[in-house]
Design a protein around this motif. Structure first.
Motif, PDB file in Angstrom:
ATOM      1  N   MET A   1      29.739  19.548   8.776  1.00  0.00           N
ATOM      2  CA  MET A   1      29.986  18.141   8.725  1.00  0.00           C
ATOM      3  C   MET A   1      29.953  17.514  10.109  1.00  0.00           C
ATOM      4  O   MET A   1      29.403  16.451  10.281  1.00  0.00           O
ATOM      5  CB  MET A   1      31.346  17.974   8.078  1.00  0.00           C
ATOM      6  CG  MET A   1      31.598  16.658   7.515  1.00  0.00           C
ATOM      7  SD  MET A   1      31.284  16.435   5.853  1.00  0.00           S
ATOM      8  CE  MET A   1      32.316  15.209   5.442  1.00  0.00           C
ATOM      9  N   ASP A   2      30.536  18.193  11.075  1.00  0.00           N
ATOM     10  CA  ASP A   2      30.510  17.707  12.456  1.00  0.00           C
ATOM     11  C   ASP A   2      29.074  17.620  12.971  1.00  0.00           C
ATOM     12  O   ASP A   2      28.749  16.718  13.740  1.00  0.00           O
ATOM     13  CB  ASP A   2      31.321  18.610  13.360  1.00  0.00           C
ATOM     14  CG  ASP A   2      32.819  18.466  13.145  1.00  0.00           C
ATOM     15  OD1 ASP A   2      33.519  19.386  13.534  1.00  0.00           O
ATOM     16  OD2 ASP A   2      33.257  17.411  12.636  1.00  0.00           O
ATOM     17  N   VAL A   3      28.250  18.523  12.539  1.00  0.00           N
ATOM     18  CA  VAL A   3      26.862  18.515  12.980  1.00  0.00           C
ATOM     19  C   VAL A   3      26.171  17.280  12.413  1.00  0.00           C
ATOM     20  O   VAL A   3      25.406  16.607  13.110  1.00  0.00           O
ATOM     21  CB  VAL A   3      26.142  19.818  12.538  1.00  0.00           C
ATOM     22  CG1 VAL A   3      24.655  19.751  12.851  1.00  0.00           C
ATOM     23  CG2 VAL A   3      26.761  21.020  13.213  1.00  0.00           C
ATOM     24  N   GLU A   4      26.435  16.948  11.162  1.00  0.00           N
ATOM     25  CA  GLU A   4      25.821  15.775  10.548  1.00  0.00           C
ATOM     26  C   GLU A   4      26.287  14.497  11.255  1.00  0.00           C
ATOM     27  O   GLU A   4      25.496  13.589  11.502  1.00  0.00           O
ATOM     28  CB  GLU A   4      26.174  15.708   9.062  1.00  0.00           C
ATOM     29  CG  GLU A   4      25.436  16.728   8.228  1.00  0.00           C
ATOM     30  CD  GLU A   4      25.824  16.624   6.755  1.00  0.00           C
ATOM     31  OE1 GLU A   4      26.304  15.550   6.325  1.00  0.00           O
ATOM     32  OE2 GLU A   4      25.627  17.614   6.053  1.00  0.00           O
ATOM     33  N   LYS A   5      27.565  14.412  11.567  1.00  0.00           N
ATOM     34  CA  LYS A   5      28.086  13.243  12.280  1.00  0.00           C
ATOM     35  C   LYS A   5      27.461  13.137  13.666  1.00  0.00           C
ATOM     36  O   LYS A   5      27.109  12.054  14.124  1.00  0.00           O
ATOM     37  CB  LYS A   5      29.615  13.327  12.404  1.00  0.00           C
ATOM     38  CG  LYS A   5      30.342  13.043  11.137  1.00  0.00           C
ATOM     39  CD  LYS A   5      31.848  13.098  11.388  1.00  0.00           C
ATOM     40  CE  LYS A   5      32.610  12.843  10.097  1.00  0.00           C
ATOM     41  NZ  LYS A   5      34.056  12.895  10.283  1.00  0.00           N
ATOM     42  N   THR A   6      27.322  14.244  14.310  1.00  0.00           N
ATOM     43  CA  THR A   6      26.724  14.257  15.640  1.00  0.00           C
ATOM     44  C   THR A   6      25.274  13.805  15.564  1.00  0.00           C
ATOM     45  O   THR A   6      24.812  12.996  16.385  1.00  0.00           O
ATOM     46  CB  THR A   6      26.813  15.669  16.265  1.00  0.00           C
ATOM     47  OG1 THR A   6      28.175  16.063  16.297  1.00  0.00           O
ATOM     48  CG2 THR A   6      26.224  15.706  17.653  1.00  0.00           C
ATOM     49  N   ILE A   7      24.557  14.314  14.575  1.00  0.00           N
ATOM     50  CA  ILE A   7      23.148  13.927  14.411  1.00  0.00           C
ATOM     51  C   ILE A   7      23.067  12.439  14.088  1.00  0.00           C
ATOM     52  O   ILE A   7      22.238  11.709  14.646  1.00  0.00           O
ATOM     53  CB  ILE A   7      22.466  14.783  13.313  1.00  0.00           C
ATOM     54  CG1 ILE A   7      22.315  16.220  13.799  1.00  0.00           C
ATOM     55  CG2 ILE A   7      21.109  14.184  12.934  1.00  0.00           C
ATOM     56  CD1 ILE A   7      21.819  17.185  12.740  1.00  0.00           C
ATOM     57  N   HIS A   8      23.925  11.961  13.179  1.00  0.00           N
ATOM     58  CA  HIS A   8      23.953  10.548  12.818  1.00  0.00           C
ATOM     59  C   HIS A   8      24.259   9.688  14.053  1.00  0.00           C
ATOM     60  O   HIS A   8      23.611   8.670  14.299  1.00  0.00           O
ATOM     61  CB  HIS A   8      24.990  10.313  11.709  1.00  0.00           C
ATOM     62  CG  HIS A   8      25.040   8.902  11.229  1.00  0.00           C
ATOM     63  ND1 HIS A   8      24.002   8.314  10.530  1.00  0.00           N
ATOM     64  CD2 HIS A   8      25.982   7.938  11.363  1.00  0.00           C
ATOM     65  CE1 HIS A   8      24.317   7.070  10.262  1.00  0.00           C
ATOM     66  NE2 HIS A   8      25.532   6.811  10.751  1.00  0.00           N
TER      67      HIS A   8
END
Length: 102
Positions: A1-8
């Protein structure tokens, strides 16, 4: 989830950056246009200034010629005055001679 937020987050930042770069490119284009206009205005100003300098030199030359002509005229009038004085003296001398002899 943190990776998705970072990518976003990174994608959002990249979009903001791209938008600002587009704005910057537009402003740079406007600046370039303004610089061209300023360059043209400077060129016209330089030409006008050169014409004014040429006119000033011409006026100074004309004034110099007028001063020289005035000096010549003054000398001519002075010489004419001396000749008239001599003529009057001669005429007086002739009248005195003719008047005393009669």
């Amino acid at each position: 989830m943190d990776v998705e937020k970072t990518i976003h987050f990174l994608l959002e930042q990249q979009a903001v950056f791209a938008s600002r770069m587009d704005e910057l490119a537009i402003r740079m284009g406007e600046l370039a246009t303004n610089l061209v206009a300023i360059g043209k205005a400077q060129s016209r100003f330089d030409q006008q200034q050169q014409r004014l300098q040429d006119m000033q030199v011409n006026q100074e030359e004309r004034i110099q010629r007028l001063e020289e002509a005035e000096e010549r005229t003054t000398k001519t009038i002075d010489a004419l005055g001396r000749h008239i004085d001599q003529l009057v003296d001669l005429m007086r001398g002739g009248f005195e001679t003719n008047g005393s002899g009669s």
